[in-house]
Each structure stands twice: as C-alpha cells, then as structure tokens.
Design a protein around this motif. Structure first.
Motif, PDB file in Angstrom:
ATOM      1  N   PHE A 205       0.831  -1.208   0.000  1.00 56.42           N
ATOM      2  CA  PHE A 205       0.000   0.000   0.000  1.00 56.42           C
ATOM      3  C   PHE A 205       0.866   1.258   0.000  1.00 56.42           C
ATOM      4  CE2 PHE A 205      -2.070   3.279   2.688  1.00 56.42           C
ATOM      5  CZ  PHE A 205      -3.102   3.629   1.813  1.00 56.42           C
ATOM      6  N   LEU A 206       1.916   1.272   0.816  1.00 53.18           N
ATOM      7  CA  LEU A 206       2.814   2.429   0.875  1.00 53.18           C
ATOM      8  C   LEU A 206       3.536   2.621  -0.458  1.00 53.18           C
ATOM      9  CD1 LEU A 206       4.366   2.030   4.449  1.00 53.18           C
ATOM     10  CD2 LEU A 206       2.571   3.604   3.725  1.00 53.18           C
ATOM     11  N   THR A 207       3.895   1.520  -1.105  1.00 55.75           N
ATOM     12  CA  THR A 207       4.537   1.610  -2.418  1.00 55.75           C
ATOM     13  C   THR A 207       3.600   2.230  -3.441  1.00 55.75           C
ATOM     14  OG1 THR A 207       5.874  -0.344  -1.932  1.00 55.75           O
ATOM     15  CG2 THR A 207       5.671   0.303  -4.241  1.00 55.75           C
ATOM     16  N   THR A 208       2.335   1.819  -3.411  1.00 49.55           N
ATOM     17  CA  THR A 208       1.339   2.372  -4.327  1.00 49.55           C
ATOM     18  C   THR A 208       1.162   3.871  -4.084  1.00 49.55           C
ATOM     19  OG1 THR A 208       0.178   0.256  -4.392  1.00 49.55           O
ATOM     20  CG2 THR A 208      -1.041   2.205  -5.111  1.00 49.55           C
ATOM     21  N   CYS A 209       1.139   4.272  -2.803  1.00 50.18           N
ATOM     22  CA  CYS A 209       0.995   5.690  -2.469  1.00 50.18           C
ATOM     23  C   CYS A 209       2.175   6.497  -3.003  1.00 50.18           C
ATOM     24  CB  CYS A 209       0.889   5.869  -0.954  1.00 50.18           C
ATOM     25  SG  CYS A 209      -0.653   5.268  -0.237  1.00 50.18           S
ATOM     26  N   ALA A 210       3.370   5.981  -2.828  1.00 53.31           N
ATOM     27  CA  ALA A 210       4.559   6.683  -3.308  1.00 53.31           C
ATOM     28  C   ALA A 210       4.534   6.828  -4.825  1.00 53.31           C
ATOM     29  CB  ALA A 210       5.818   5.948  -2.858  1.00 53.31           C
ATOM     30  N   LEU A 211       4.058   5.787  -5.536  1.00 51.99           N
ATOM     31  CA  LEU A 211       3.995   5.841  -6.991  1.00 51.99           C
ATOM     32  C   LEU A 211       2.962   6.841  -7.496  1.00 51.99           C
ATOM     33  CD1 LEU A 211       4.308   2.030  -7.835  1.00 51.99           C
ATOM     34  CD2 LEU A 211       6.049   3.809  -8.121  1.00 51.99           C
ATOM     35  N   THR A 212       1.990   7.195  -6.649  1.00 52.26           N
ATOM     36  CA  THR A 212       0.979   8.189  -7.008  1.00 52.26           C
ATOM     37  C   THR A 212       1.293   9.554  -6.397  1.00 52.26           C
ATOM     38  OG1 THR A 212      -0.391   7.437  -5.146  1.00 52.26           O
ATOM     39  CG2 THR A 212      -0.841   6.489  -7.319  1.00 52.26           C
ATOM     40  N   ASN A 213       2.569   9.761  -6.035  1.00 47.04           N
ATOM     41  CA  ASN A 213       3.065  11.046  -5.520  1.00 47.04           C
ATOM     42  C   ASN A 213       2.480  11.441  -4.161  1.00 47.04           C
ATOM     43  OD1 ASN A 213       4.767  11.581  -7.754  1.00 47.04           O
ATOM     44  ND2 ASN A 213       3.021  12.319  -8.937  1.00 47.04           N
ATOM     45  N   VAL A 214       2.100  10.461  -3.362  1.00 47.85           N
ATOM     46  CA  VAL A 214       1.710  10.718  -1.988  1.00 47.85           C
ATOM     47  C   VAL A 214       2.902  10.358  -1.102  1.00 47.85           C
ATOM     48  CG1 VAL A 214       0.115  10.168  -0.109  1.00 47.85           C
ATOM     49  CG2 VAL A 214      -0.705  10.207  -2.474  1.00 47.85           C
ATOM     50  N   PRO A 215       3.496  11.318  -0.412  1.00 48.48           N
ATOM     51  CA  PRO A 215       4.702  11.032   0.389  1.00 48.48           C
ATOM     52  C   PRO A 215       4.441  10.005   1.478  1.00 48.48           C
ATOM     53  CG  PRO A 215       4.401  13.401   0.115  1.00 48.48           C
ATOM     54  CD  PRO A 215       3.141  12.742  -0.366  1.00 48.48           C
ATOM     55  N   VAL A 216       5.458   9.201   1.764  1.00 46.35           N
ATOM     56  CA  VAL A 216       5.405   8.198   2.825  1.00 46.35           C
ATOM     57  C   VAL A 216       6.493   8.541   3.844  1.00 46.35           C
ATOM     58  CG1 VAL A 216       5.705   5.758   3.380  1.00 46.35           C
ATOM     59  CG2 VAL A 216       4.532   6.424   1.266  1.00 46.35           C
ATOM     60  N   TYR A 217       6.099   8.601   5.130  1.00 42.38           N
ATOM     61  CA  TYR A 217       7.025   9.027   6.184  1.00 42.38           C
ATOM     62  C   TYR A 217       7.146   7.960   7.266  1.00 42.38           C
ATOM     63  CZ  TYR A 217       6.344  13.727   4.225  1.00 42.38           C
ATOM     64  OH  TYR A 217       6.279  14.813   3.397  1.00 42.38           O
ATOM     65  N   ASN A 218       8.343   7.874   7.810  1.00 39.71           N
ATOM     66  CA  ASN A 218       8.568   7.038   8.985  1.00 39.71           C
ATOM     67  C   ASN A 218       7.997   7.744  10.210  1.00 39.71           C
ATOM     68  OD1 ASN A 218       9.443   5.303  10.947  1.00 39.71           O
ATOM     69  ND2 ASN A 218      11.583   5.288  10.309  1.00 39.71           N
ATOM     70  N   ALA A 219       7.249   7.043  11.032  1.00 42.45           N
ATOM     71  CA  ALA A 219       6.565   7.651  12.170  1.00 42.45           C
ATOM     72  C   ALA A 219       7.537   8.326  13.133  1.00 42.45           C
ATOM     73  CB  ALA A 219       5.734   6.594  12.902  1.00 42.45           C
ATOM     74  N   LYS A 220       8.697   7.711  13.321  1.00 40.61           N
ATOM     75  CA  LYS A 220       9.667   8.275  14.262  1.00 40.61           C
ATOM     76  C   LYS A 220      10.151   9.634  13.799  1.00 40.61           C
ATOM     77  CE  LYS A 220      12.480   5.440  16.148  1.00 40.61           C
ATOM     78  NZ  LYS A 220      13.603   4.497  16.417  1.00 40.61           N
ATOM     79  N   SER A 221      10.398   9.801  12.506  1.00 39.48           N
ATOM     80  CA  SER A 221      10.858  11.081  11.971  1.00 39.48           C
ATOM     81  C   SER A 221       9.778  12.140  12.085  1.00 39.48           C
ATOM     82  CB  SER A 221      11.277  10.918  10.507  1.00 39.48           C
ATOM     83  OG  SER A 221      12.345  10.016  10.381  1.00 39.48           O
ATOM     84  N   VAL A 222       8.534  11.768  11.818  1.00 44.80           N
ATOM     85  CA  VAL A 222       7.424  12.713  11.928  1.00 44.80           C
ATOM     86  C   VAL A 222       7.246  13.160  13.376  1.00 44.80           C
ATOM     87  CG1 VAL A 222       4.920  12.987  11.679  1.00 44.80           C
ATOM     88  CG2 VAL A 222       6.227  11.807   9.909  1.00 44.80           C
ATOM     89  N   TYR A 223       7.347  12.216  14.292  1.00 45.62           N
ATOM     90  CA  TYR A 223       7.193  12.559  15.709  1.00 45.62           C
ATOM     91  C   TYR A 223       8.265  13.555  16.146  1.00 45.62           C
ATOM     92  CZ  TYR A 223       6.855  12.070  20.758  1.00 45.62           C
ATOM     93  OH  TYR A 223       6.733  12.340  22.111  1.00 45.62           O
ATOM     94  N   GLU A 224       9.508  13.306  15.775  1.00 42.32           N
ATOM     95  CA  GLU A 224      10.601  14.195  16.171  1.00 42.32           C
ATOM     96  C   GLU A 224      10.435  15.585  15.556  1.00 42.32           C
ATOM     97  OE1 GLU A 224      14.275  12.352  15.209  1.00 42.32           O
ATOM     98  OE2 GLU A 224      13.957  10.615  16.526  1.00 42.32           O
ATOM     99  N   THR A 225      10.025  15.635  14.290  1.00 43.39           N
ATOM    100  CA  THR A 225       9.889  16.914  13.607  1.00 43.39           C
ATOM    101  C   THR A 225       8.781  17.764  14.206  1.00 43.39           C
ATOM    102  OG1 THR A 225      10.693  15.947  11.543  1.00 43.39           O
ATOM    103  CG2 THR A 225       9.468  18.011  11.373  1.00 43.39           C
ATOM    104  N   LEU A 226       7.663  17.148  14.562  1.00 46.45           N
ATOM    105  CA  LEU A 226       6.519  17.899  15.067  1.00 46.45           C
ATOM    106  C   LEU A 226       6.591  18.187  16.567  1.00 46.45           C
ATOM    107  CD1 LEU A 226       3.565  16.214  13.132  1.00 46.45           C
ATOM    108  CD2 LEU A 226       4.708  18.367  12.618  1.00 46.45           C
ATOM    109  N   SER A 227       7.234  17.317  17.328  1.00 43.11           N
ATOM    110  CA  SER A 227       7.262  17.485  18.786  1.00 43.11           C
ATOM    111  C   SER A 227       8.518  18.176  19.282  1.00 43.11           C
ATOM    112  CB  SER A 227       7.130  16.127  19.482  1.00 43.11           C
ATOM    113  OG  SER A 227       8.292  15.331  19.268  1.00 43.11           O
ATOM    114  N   GLY A 228       9.607  18.109  18.493  1.00 41.75           N
ATOM    115  CA  GLY A 228      10.875  18.657  18.959  1.00 41.75           C
ATOM    116  C   GLY A 228      11.519  17.797  20.028  1.00 41.75           C
ATOM    117  N   ARG A 229      11.200  16.490  20.025  1.00 44.34           N
ATOM    118  CA  ARG A 229      11.732  15.576  21.025  1.00 44.34           C
ATOM    119  C   ARG A 229      12.219  14.303  20.335  1.00 44.34           C
ATOM    120  NH1 ARG A 229       6.519  14.996  24.706  1.00 44.34           N
ATOM    121  NH2 ARG A 229       7.711  13.243  25.548  1.00 44.34           N
ATOM    122  N   VAL A 230      13.237  13.661  20.926  1.00 45.99           N
ATOM    123  CA  VAL A 230      13.723  12.364  20.474  1.00 45.99           C
ATOM    124  C   VAL A 230      13.451  11.367  21.591  1.00 45.99           C
ATOM    125  CG1 VAL A 230      15.749  10.990  19.867  1.00 45.99           C
ATOM    126  CG2 VAL A 230      15.502  13.316  18.978  1.00 45.99           C
TER     127      VAL A 230
END
Length: 423
Positions: A188-213
């Motif tokens: 499913f994630l591969t299909t999303c990427a092929l249709t130009n919908v970005p796929v993100y790792n949850a850990k990276s999103v959490y760090e970017t939005l919360s400012g915490r590791v």
C-alpha cells in the motif's frame, strides 16, 4: 527530516493562491506599495525621486526579509507556529533597517519605514491566521508501533486509517512505523509513493513535530547521529566569544547593579558557585547571581517555581534570566556555551543516569546558559518531567545548527518576557 510541508493542494487555483510568489506579491502591495501611496499621494505613480526610490527599496528589503524569515521559522521548527515569534521577526527586520539608516545617515522617511513595518506586521498576522489551516499537516496514519504516538500530537491533523485505502481523501503524507508493518501495508505504501503521496517514517514525523527524540526507543544509529560536526562547534564557540565580548559594556554595569541589590536585600555573597557536570561528564564550577537566601548547609534539591527561599530581587532576576549572566565567565573559560542543554548537579546526574536510559549522552556537547529544553518545556521538578526535557535535549543535539541556535534565542526572549521556564 527538517520540515513537513503541505502537499495535498494540487489544483490549479490552490497552486496559485497558496504559492509563495502570490503571498510575496500581495504582501508587498499591502506592506510597501500601499503605505507609500498613502504617504506620498497618487503623484508617486508618475514621478519617483531618488529619496522615494531609496525608501521603496529599503521597505521592500525589510518586507522580503520579514516574509522569508517568518516562513522559515513557521515551516522548519517545532513551536515556530507562534504569533509572538512572527511579531519578533518583523520587529527585528524593520528595527534593524531603521537603525541602519540612522547609522548610515541615509535620506529616507522614518515615518514611511514605521508605517510599512506596522502594515507588514498586520499583513503577516492576517496571512498566518487565514492560511494556518491550509498549511497544517494532514496525515493518514497506519496504526501500530510508533505511529500511534503521532496521533496524540497537537500540531498536525492525524487520521487513523481503518483500512488500507485513502478513500479519495487528500493527505500530505502517509505515516507508518516501518518496523511494525506487514507486507500488505508495504504494498500500500509503495502504491501511495507511486501516485506522488509522500510516505514518512513515524519516528521522523514525531521528532519533527514534537521537537523531542524518544530516549526509550533509541538504537545505535540514533546514538551515532547525536554527534555535532567539528565545524559547527568551532563556529559556535567563535560566535559565543564574540557575543560575550561585544555585550560586556552592557553586562558589566548590569552585573554591578545586580550584585549591589542582592547584598542590600539579604546577607551572603552576591555570586553563587556550584559544581555542575559538563561536556564529557567533567565537573566544573558554575557561577550565578544568588537568588535565594544564603544557607551554607543547605542540601541539594530542585528549586521550585514558587520556592519560598527565593528573595524579591531573586524573583525578578530569575524571570529576566539576569541570574545567569555570570555564566558568561564560564563561556569565556570554554566550559559552557550560550546555547545548549542546562548542566545539572553531580548528584542529580548520578540519580538520573540510573533511571533514564542514555541520560549522560546529553554531555556530548557543551552545556548552555539557555537551551531547547528550557524554551520548549520549561521547569522540571522530577524524573518524569526530566525525561521529557532530556528528549528535547537529544532533539537539539541531533539537529543542532546555527539557525536552530538563533531560533532558541528568539524563544528565550519570549521566555524573558513571559517568565515561562524561569527557575
């Protein structure tokens, strides 16, 4: 991952009205052209003299700098979406311009500069309020593992996928814990990427939005990334020294006045010395203006926000962070930096090192007079809150840069004005 941009608006009219070019042009008309037209009258449309041309150039430069600096903070840093920071950015850009014209004795209307600054401040706030909902990230969350942490974050529109289907809804990206997904989710994630919908790792999103590791979910790769570059550290040290030396004409009289007020209010030394743990787990002596009643036999403990030991002068200098000024001497000695994790007492370090995994890794950089944890979290009174502050410290170490340091300085000014985090 430095930023999470809104990508779901792909229709033609959305691409136009939400573009940076449209925002820049419309903002220039409101903040530069309109004040000039009202100040000089319609005749300026036909005949512009050299003085007016200089004024238009100066106000245009100030507006463009205000626009790009506010956009940079809004997009790139957790906590950047603050109207108080927008005000500070615009005020700094136009204030620098006005001071520069005074020093250079440039023939330009100060009234027009002020009018343009007020208009820019109004426009940037209007733009922020009207477009905030459009630029707030909207994510589809595949449940499981670290992705569940993203659902609890307040700074994004996170929606749980009941099945592996977007059902025609436009999202800025799909978030999943790559270590917890099955093969159907991978397809499913591969299909999303092929249709130009970005796929993100949850850990990276959490760090970017919360400012915490998250320190309880670290791996060897995480630890290896928590090492600032040598070039950055050398540049930062040079900037630390320069700022301390330049501000000495202001700091020295302020220090003398503060010391006199402390001695007049209560007996005891004006400067308080204490052992703290710095870079490489090395113990050093930190200097502060005494803000509490002097007690040579007092035991080590956290200083509460409403601690009865705090004097009247101490309450003021804590709020304004004046009690930290003697640490400029620690900066000159190379023991501290202006920006970095706050140093703790050796007994607290030993205690937290037993309770919190990787605690001592915060000592890979110099401690600071102010830091990311102080301006984002504020006061911490126990192990649980200290754990959150350590997560902020690790975010700073992992993402440290000069731009992040300057952002922390802006947040520190806000702390000085509001008293948030003062201790």
């Amino acid at each position: 991952m430095k930023s999470l941009r809104a990508r779901r608006f792909k229709r033609f009219y959305e691409q136009i009205f939400l573009s940076r070019l449209f925002a820049l042009l419309s903002g220039w008309l409101f903040s530069v052209a309109l004040p000039a037209l009202l100040y000089w009258g319609p005749s300026v449309l036909h005949n512009v003299n050299s003085g007016q041309r200089t004024a238009l150039l100066a106000t245009s430069i100030a507006f463009v700098l205000s626009h790009f600096s506010t956009k940079y903070i809004l997009v790139n840093y957790p906590g950047g979406q603050s109207q108080g920071l927008i005000f500070t950015q615009v005020l700094m850009c136009y204030g620098t311009l006005i001071i520069g014209t005074l020093l250079l004795r440039t023939e330009v209307s100060r009234a027009l500069l002020v009018a343009s600054g007020v208009a820019a401040l109004l426009w940037v706030h209007i733009e922020y309020i009207t477009t905030r909902a459009y630029f707030r990230p909207k994510f589809a969350i595949i449940p499981g593992g670290f992705a569940d942490e993203v659902l609890a974050l307040p700074d994004c529109d996170a929606r749980l996928l009941a099945c592996l289907d977007l059902q025609g809804v436009r999202y800025d990206g799909i978030v999943a814990d790559f270590e917890r997904i099955d093969r159907d989710a991978e397809r499913f994630l591969t299909t999303c990427a092929l249709t130009n919908v970005p796929v993100y790792n949850a850990k990276s999103v959490y760090e970017t939005l919360s400012g915490r590791v998250k320190i309880d979910k670290m791996s060897e790769n995480n630890i290896g990334s928590l090492l600032p570059s040598t070039a950055y550290e050398l540049t930062k040290s040079l900037i630390d020294w320069t700022i301390v030396v330049i501000t000495l004409p202001i700091v020295l009289p302020l220090s003398v006045l503060t010391a006199c007020l402390i001695r007049l209010e209560s007996p005891g030394p004006a400067i308080y010395k204490q052992d703290r743990v710095g870079r490489g787990n090395r113990v050093f002596t930190i200097y502060k203006f005494r803000s509490m009643r002097f007690d040579r036999n007092a035991t080590e403990q956290f200083a509460g926000q409403d601690d009865p030991r705090v004097t009247r002068v101490g309450r003021i200098i804590r709020k304004l962070r004046i009690d930290e000024v003697p640490q400029f001497f620690n900066v000159l000695k190379g023991e501290m930096s202006l920006i970095g994790p706050r140093p703790e007492q050796p007994s607290f370090v030993q205690e937290f090192d037993k309770k919190i995994p990787f605690y001592s890794y915060r000592h890979v950089v110099k401690p600071g007079i102010t830091g990311w944890a102080q301006v984002r979290h504020g006061y911490a009174a126990g192990s649980d809150e200290t754990r959150v502050k350590i997560e902020h410290d690790f975010y700073y170490i992992k993402n440290c840069s000069l731009s992040l340091d300057f952002f922390i300085i802006f947040l520190t000014f806000r702390t000085m004005l509001t008293g948030f985090g003062a201790r």
